[in-house]
Every structure is written in C-alpha cells, then in structure tokens.
Design an enzyme around this catalytic site. Structure first.
Site, PDB file in Angstrom:
ATOM      1  N   GLU A 138       0.826  -1.297  -0.093  1.00  0.00           N
ATOM      2  CA  GLU A 138      -0.157  -0.049  -0.007  1.00  0.00           C
ATOM      3  C   GLU A 138       0.871   1.255   0.069  1.00  0.00           C
ATOM      4  O   GLU A 138       0.394   2.525  -0.576  1.00  0.00           O
ATOM      5  CB  GLU A 138      -1.113   0.093   1.331  1.00  0.00           C
ATOM      6  CG  GLU A 138      -2.087  -0.868   1.260  1.00  0.00           C
ATOM      7  CD  GLU A 138      -3.077  -0.391  -0.122  1.00  0.00           C
ATOM      8  OE1 GLU A 138      -3.749   0.527   0.079  1.00  0.00           O
ATOM      9  OE2 GLU A 138      -2.952  -1.108  -1.137  1.00  0.00           O
ATOM     10  N   THR A 191      -5.758   8.206  -5.935  1.00  0.00           N
ATOM     11  CA  THR A 191      -5.716   8.040  -4.393  1.00  0.00           C
ATOM     12  C   THR A 191      -4.753   9.198  -3.378  1.00  0.00           C
ATOM     13  O   THR A 191      -4.993  10.007  -2.800  1.00  0.00           O
ATOM     14  CB  THR A 191      -5.189   6.872  -3.851  1.00  0.00           C
ATOM     15  OG1 THR A 191      -6.216   5.870  -4.354  1.00  0.00           O
ATOM     16  CG2 THR A 191      -5.233   6.631  -2.270  1.00  0.00           C
TER      17      THR A 191
END
Length: 316
Positions: A138, A191
């Site tokens: 991530e 994001t």
C-alpha cells in the site's frame, strides 16, 4: 519457527475488493466484498528471485519490474523475513477489477500475492502476520501504508484498525442481511491526490461529531442494528471535500436514500460510491438507478452487489 518448505509448485488465488473508510471511519474501518477482485497465479521456479511474467486487465498501467510492483515487493519482504529469499517465483497478475476505483485494487493484488506464497510454503500461521507486508504494498501504491483496505482483504469481513503504532486490528461482527451496492463512475480520482486535499486541522466540534458516529457505527455492527448503522454513517471531515471530485455525488446519495438505502458514501478515496441496504433486491435497484443517472450525464459506470465477504482470499 515453521520450516516454510515448499508444499505446492503452483497456486491460483482470488483476493477481494474492499470498501475502506466506510464513511466516518477514515483510515480505520473497512470491509471486504465478494466482487470484484483480483487473481494471482504463482509458480515455484528453479532460478532464485521473483519475476512477473504476465499482467492482464490493467491496460498496460502496471509495471512488470518486480522492484516496482506491489505484489512482488510485498512478497519479497515476506520471504526475507522468514529467511527464504533463495526461493524462485514467477507471478501472473490478472486484474479483475478497475484500477483507481476506490475499491482497494492494489490491496487485492498485494493480498493475492501474499496469500499465494503463504499457501505454496504451507505457512499455517495466523494471516495477521502478513499484514505488515501487505501495508508495504500500500505504501508503494499510494504513498501511505494504511491498513483499512488490506486488512479486510486479508481477513475478510468488517475490520477496525484500532491503532497503527503499535498495529492493532479488530474484526467486527455485522448483520448477515446487510448488502452493499457499489457503483464505480468512469472518472479519475487518484488516491494520492485525493489524500492531499484533506484538511490537516479540524474543529473540536467536528471531531466530537465524528467520534460519536464511529462509535455508533461500531455499536450498530455489534448489536446487529442496521438503523443505528445508517444513522451513524455520516462524515463531517473528509466527505465534504472528496465529494467535490465525484460528479453528482449528492444527487446520487439522494437517489439511493429515496430508493431504500440505509446509508450512502464514498468507497475509499473514490470515485466509487456505495450504499448499505437491508436486502439484495434493494441493492440491485439502487445500482440500476445510479447507473441510469450517470448515463444521463454521459458518464459510464460499473456496478457490483454483494454481501460482506467473510472469507477473504481463497485458492481457486
């Protein structure tokens, strides 16, 4: 420590998409869904090191370089931690879900890879041991190693990240009749950029409102009280800013709530939106109406309907 000897030569794994934040739970709440998701095929090879031989479904956007792909990077960290960096692996990644959707695309890939190597090595330890390696993926994908996507993808179900330092995650119960309607509008909301527009300072009254809503949501999950879950899913901190990146967000919320949704919000950083409902039929009607509305403003979309996925990744 287990021997971590090779027990299989090849495995194919499915890992699910996830809805993170869950409206009021920024970076601390998330749950898994049955679809979409990603598939990873992993094979043991004679030559030490990791290669990625094939990626499909990504329109050429993801790197084959194993030092730059979230799947291989997280697997490499795992192998180093158990002293098996000598193993040779070939990886195929088949993207069965849209990239940049706000549905944990990178998380599904990363978890698929970690579950695959865990299976190949006969690692029977608690899956929670894989979480730090998934967070490494991530961190590479979006610059921030948060767990609200990777934890539910790894464990299944509804997950609370109680703390990051030290890392402490809690799997929450949920009403079995709860369904999720998801619509992914065909717009781009990266994001990294979505995180950058969030306020760094907030007023105390807003923080108190948010704490109350998070506590109400968790209480509703434990009590099986869907109405309390719906009342609690309100976000006064992040949604007011991120909603500006999603076309007709508030109109879509109005449509969903009028159609019987108990709540409505942004999935992850968007642009996907989701609604909780008390049954599958209502969820399907909501996705149809939202897609029809988006078509009317000339925006394509994809839709998914699912209960909360308690299984997490699986060998297929």
């Amino acid at each position: 420590m287990p021997a971590f000897n090779i027990t299989e030569k090849e495995v194919r794994v499915f890992a699910p998409a996830t809805v993170a934040n869950v409206v009021c739970g920024f970076d601390v709440l998330g749950f898994a869904v049955n679809e979409p998701g990603d598939e990873v095929i992993m094979r043991i090879t004679d030559k030490p090191g990791i290669t990625i031989s094939k990626i499909t479904g990504d329109d050429g956007r993801l790197p084959l370089n194993p030092d730059k792909n979230t799947v291989s990077v997280s697997v490499k960290h795992y192998l180093q931690s158990i002293g098996r960096a000598d193993i040779g692996l070939d990886i195929e990644l088949h993207k069965k879900m849209p990239i940049g959707s706000g549905l944990g695309s990178s998380s599904a890939s990363t978890v698929g890879g970690l579950f695959a190597i865990k299976t190949l090595l006969g690692d029977t330890s608690d899956p929670i041991n894989l979480l730090p390696f998934a967070m490494k993926g991530e961190e590479m994908a979006c610059g921030h190693g948060h767990a609200d996507n990777v934890a539910p993808a790894l464990f299944g179900g509804f997950v609370l990240v109680r703390s990051y330092e030290p890392l402490d995650v809690v799997r929450l119960p949920h009403p079995k009749e709860l369904y999720c309607a998801i619509v992914f509008p065909d717009v781009d909301v990266p994001t990294r950029e979505a995180r950058q527009i969030i306020r760094n300072k907030i007023q105390m009254k807003d923080a108190v409102t948010q704490w109350g809503n998070i506590a109400g949501l968790v209480s509703g999950l434990f009590m099986g009280d869907i109405d309390l879950i719906g009342r609690s899913m309100k976000d006064v901190l992040v949604e007011p800013v991120r909603s500006m990146l999603i076309p007709d967000f508030y109109k879509m919320r109005e449509i969903a709530m009028e159609t019987g949704a108990v709540s409505f919000g942004i999935s992850g950083s968007g642009p996907s939106v989701f609604a909780f409902t008390k049954d599958e039929e209502t969820a399907r009607i909501i996705t149809q109406k939202l897609q029809k509305h988006l078509t009317g403003i000339k925006i394509g979309s994809q839709a998914y309907v699912s209960p909360i996925n308690d299984a997490g990744p699986k060998v297929i």
